[in-house]
Design an enzyme around this catalytic site. Structure first.
Site, PDB file in Angstrom:
ATOM      1  N   ASP A 189       1.492 -76.612  70.745  1.00 36.49           N
ATOM      2  CA  ASP A 189       2.266 -76.632  69.507  1.00 36.49           C
ATOM      3  C   ASP A 189       3.725 -76.891  69.853  1.00 36.49           C
ATOM      4  O   ASP A 189       4.086 -76.986  71.030  1.00 36.49           O
ATOM      5  CB  ASP A 189       2.108 -75.341  68.707  1.00 36.49           C
ATOM      6  CG  ASP A 189       2.117 -75.597  67.193  1.00 36.49           C
ATOM      7  OD1 ASP A 189       3.031 -76.313  66.728  1.00 36.49           O
ATOM      8  OD2 ASP A 189       1.228 -75.098  66.488  1.00 36.49           O
ATOM      9  N   GLY A 215       4.061 -79.273  72.757  1.00 36.71           N
ATOM     10  CA  GLY A 215       3.569 -80.610  72.493  1.00 36.71           C
ATOM     11  C   GLY A 215       3.525 -80.901  71.012  1.00 36.71           C
ATOM     12  O   GLY A 215       3.902 -80.070  70.181  1.00 36.71           O
ATOM     13  N   ASP A 216       3.066 -82.084  70.696  1.00 41.64           N
ATOM     14  CA  ASP A 216       3.056 -82.566  69.321  1.00 41.64           C
ATOM     15  C   ASP A 216       1.786 -83.374  69.141  1.00 41.64           C
ATOM     16  O   ASP A 216       1.496 -84.272  69.943  1.00 41.64           O
ATOM     17  CB  ASP A 216       4.297 -83.436  69.090  1.00 41.64           C
ATOM     18  CG  ASP A 216       4.464 -83.848  67.646  1.00 41.64           C
ATOM     19  OD1 ASP A 216       3.464 -83.913  66.917  1.00 41.64           O
ATOM     20  OD2 ASP A 216       5.608 -84.121  67.243  1.00 41.64           O
ATOM     21  N   PHE A 217       1.019 -83.083  68.089  1.00 41.49           N
ATOM     22  CA  PHE A 217      -0.234 -83.824  67.926  1.00 41.49           C
ATOM     23  C   PHE A 217       0.002 -85.286  67.549  1.00 41.49           C
ATOM     24  O   PHE A 217      -0.940 -86.065  67.472  1.00 41.49           O
ATOM     25  CB  PHE A 217      -1.205 -83.149  66.947  1.00 41.49           C
ATOM     26  CG  PHE A 217      -0.584 -82.573  65.696  1.00 41.49           C
ATOM     27  CD1 PHE A 217       0.083 -83.361  64.788  1.00 41.49           C
ATOM     28  CD2 PHE A 217      -0.719 -81.221  65.428  1.00 41.49           C
ATOM     29  CE1 PHE A 217       0.619 -82.830  63.636  1.00 41.49           C
ATOM     30  CE2 PHE A 217      -0.178 -80.666  64.264  1.00 41.49           C
ATOM     31  CZ  PHE A 217       0.503 -81.488  63.374  1.00 41.49           C
ATOM     32  N   HIS A 235      -5.590 -81.305  56.880  1.00 43.79           N
ATOM     33  CA  HIS A 235      -5.386 -81.262  55.426  1.00 43.79           C
ATOM     34  C   HIS A 235      -3.904 -81.349  55.053  1.00 43.79           C
ATOM     35  O   HIS A 235      -3.583 -81.572  53.878  1.00 43.79           O
ATOM     36  CB  HIS A 235      -6.047 -80.025  54.812  1.00 43.79           C
ATOM     37  CG  HIS A 235      -5.372 -78.728  55.109  1.00 43.79           C
ATOM     38  ND1 HIS A 235      -5.642 -77.575  54.409  1.00 43.79           N
ATOM     39  CD2 HIS A 235      -4.431 -78.375  56.031  1.00 43.79           C
ATOM     40  CE1 HIS A 235      -4.917 -76.583  54.880  1.00 43.79           C
ATOM     41  NE2 HIS A 235      -4.179 -77.036  55.856  1.00 43.79           N
TER      42      HIS A 235
END
Length: 331
Positions: A189, A215-217, A235
């Site tokens: 995250d 991190g970053d998706f 969502h």
């Protein structure tokens, strides 16, 4: 009845904010006693209690005493299934103001949050840390309930290593690791989110089996895990952004055909069936431009992101959508 929904919600919000349920935890009180304990006006308190009691939240007796009901127990802050933080968040301006502009979203199909506040939702939370903390508490409460349902319904113990992408404060991953002692985990995250996560894992006695990674998706993700989890992530996003997230996980999986993506989300019930997800979907539309999805929509989205759905989750509830990688690894 339906036209009174907003009135009811705001009355319950006000009573929750005043701590009425906590004040009644030790037993019934008169309206005057309750007003003194909650620093509220006795007349206004009685009128709001009368309204709330009409829908089963608290009871206001003829002798003037106020008591708890099964529904009002959930407004206490000291019970495991407390809904107080969620009610307070739903009553905050971050939720209520977008609903006041719902007709704009109806006409344009676009989220209204950014236009109202001049920033996106998470930027707003960073600028309003008290609301941000309230949001985190509310989501943690909700996550605790859905976590047990998901862990009971799917065998996460079949994997040796699990990466929880966008895993927030780590509550889901901690519960998974506690249930399956042979599994190792990685939580991914943003830096400000994961800063306190190692201490949380240490308190759970899990430090030797888990790592927290910034991190970053939308960026590069850790490779080499047997399973990648996205819990309540997709969502928040429209289909285009969701496909980008899925593509990054597909790249992290690479050529490992045995690895799995586990999307933990609500599957909207079809037709006219009652489903809370249909109401949450409006939140997603106004706040992010995201959406809750029906099963057919999940099939299409996952295929576009490089996955095939191999499970058939029941609609109208939270479910684990098990997905295998398909097609070539995207560049």
């Amino acid at each position: 009845m339906l036209t009174n929904g907003k009135r009811t919600a705001q009355v319950v919000y006000a009573l929750a904010e005043a701590g009425v349920a906590d004040a009644l935890a030790d037993g019934d009180l008169t309206v005057d006693q309750l007003a003194e304990k909650t620093a509220t006006d006795p007349g206004a308190l009685r009128r709001m209690l009368r309204c709330a009691a009409a829908v089963g939240v608290f009871t206001l007796r003829q002798d003037g005493t106020v008591g708890m009901t099964e529904m009002s127990e959930a407004l206490r802050s000291d019970v495991p299934d407390s809904q107080r933080d969620m009610i307070l968040f739903n009553g905050s301006e971050a939720v209520s103001r977008p609903y006041a502009d719902i007709t704009t979203a109806l006409r344009t199909g676009r989220p209204v949050f950014d236009e109202i506040f001049g920033t996106d939702f998470f930027g707003y939370l960073r600028a309003h840390p008290e609301t941000g903390r309230l949001f985190d508490r509310a989501m943690s409460r909700m996550s605790a309930a859905t976590t047990q349902t998901l862990l009971d319904s799917y065998d996460f113990g079949r994997f040796r290593s699990v990466a929880d992408v966008g895993g927030g404060q780590g509550h889901f991953l901690a519960a998974l690791l506690a249930r399956h002692p042979h599994v190792h985990g990685t939580l991914v995250d943003q830096p400000q989110v994961v800063a306190g996560v190692p201490a949380f894992f240490a308190r759970q006695g899990l430090s030797d089996r888990v790592a927290a990674v910034s991190g970053d998706f939308f960026g590069e993700l850790p490779r080499g895990h047997d399973a990648y989890v996205l819990k309540a992530v997709l969502h928040d996003w429209d289909d285009e952004a969701a496909v980008r997230i899925l593509g990054n996980i597909r790249r992290a999986i690479g050529t490992d055909s045995g690895a799995r993506l586990l999307v933990l989300e609500h599957v909207v019930a079809p037709g006219d069936t009652w489903d809370q997800g249909k109401f949450l979907d409006i939140d997603m539309m106004l706040r992010f431009g995201g959406r809750e999805r029906e099963l057919g929509e999940w099939h299409e989205l996952l295929e576009a992101g490089g996955f095939t759905l191999v499970s058939e989750p029941a609609a109208g509830r939270w479910a684990a959508l098990e997905c295998r990688p398909s097609g070539p690894v995207p560049r």
